[in-house]
Motif scaffolding. Sequence first.
Motif, mmCIF file in Angstrom:
data_model
loop_
_atom_site.group_PDB
_atom_site.id
_atom_site.type_symbol
_atom_site.label_atom_id
_atom_site.label_comp_id
_atom_site.label_asym_id
_atom_site.label_seq_id
_atom_site.Cartn_x
_atom_site.Cartn_y
_atom_site.Cartn_z
ATOM 1 N N ILE A 13 145.933 37.693 110.953
ATOM 2 C CA ILE A 13 144.837 36.743 110.821
ATOM 3 C C ILE A 13 145.172 35.486 111.641
ATOM 4 O O ILE A 13 146.311 35.069 111.712
ATOM 5 N N THR A 14 144.210 34.918 112.297
ATOM 6 C CA THR A 14 144.410 33.740 113.136
ATOM 7 C C THR A 14 144.857 32.546 112.303
ATOM 8 O O THR A 14 144.331 32.302 111.212
ATOM 9 N N VAL B 292 145.262 28.361 112.663
ATOM 10 C CA VAL B 292 144.827 27.232 113.479
ATOM 11 C C VAL B 292 145.396 25.939 112.920
ATOM 12 O O VAL B 292 145.805 25.866 111.761
ATOM 13 N N ARG C 72 143.826 27.036 117.929
ATOM 14 C CA ARG C 72 144.592 28.240 117.604
ATOM 15 C C ARG C 72 146.072 27.997 117.870
ATOM 16 O O ARG C 72 146.463 27.530 118.938
ATOM 17 N N GLY D 68 148.485 30.583 116.436
ATOM 18 C CA GLY D 68 149.052 31.927 116.487
ATOM 19 C C GLY D 68 148.409 32.773 115.414
ATOM 20 O O GLY D 68 147.212 32.651 115.150
ATOM 21 N N GLU D 69 149.247 33.618 114.775
ATOM 22 C CA GLU D 69 148.710 34.471 113.721
ATOM 23 C C GLU D 69 149.736 34.683 112.623
ATOM 24 O O GLU D 69 150.928 34.452 112.812
ATOM 25 N N ASP E 278 151.446 31.759 119.403
ATOM 26 C CA ASP E 278 150.924 32.304 120.651
ATOM 27 C C ASP E 278 151.840 31.940 121.812
ATOM 28 O O ASP E 278 152.055 32.725 122.721
ATOM 29 N N ARG F 177 140.163 32.785 108.915
ATOM 30 C CA ARG F 177 141.402 32.291 109.489
ATOM 31 C C ARG F 177 142.187 31.501 108.450
ATOM 32 O O ARG F 177 141.695 31.246 107.356
#
Length: 118
Positions: free
Chosen positions: A16-17, A19, A25, A27-28, A49, A74
Amino acid sequence: MSILPRITTAQSLHGITVVSPSGRRIGELEDIAVGVTTGRVLHAVLALDTPSELGERFYAVPWETLTLDSAHDRCVLNVPVETLRAAPALPTADAIDHADPRLRSAIATHFGRYPNAA
């Protein structure tokens, strides 16, 4: 309809993103550590990221620093990105030993109060 219901599995949150509070953004969500004797979430592992200046990409953060934003599917990391980049990090997700008390201690030292749920 949101993919983030009020009750979900850790597996469904993988990827899942994540932020910043401004919506940028970062990463995840890579993983979630749970204290099996208490059932409490200990921390989450984020995959950035862009690796930090030192090359690390994976950061363990207290679960309490994340807010699930179901309206946008997110997670919001409620700490400044600079705080995250200065946090304890590892180059691979496999290098994280979730049971290591030194990891929890390092997270507590960096982020502040961090309840021991294990």
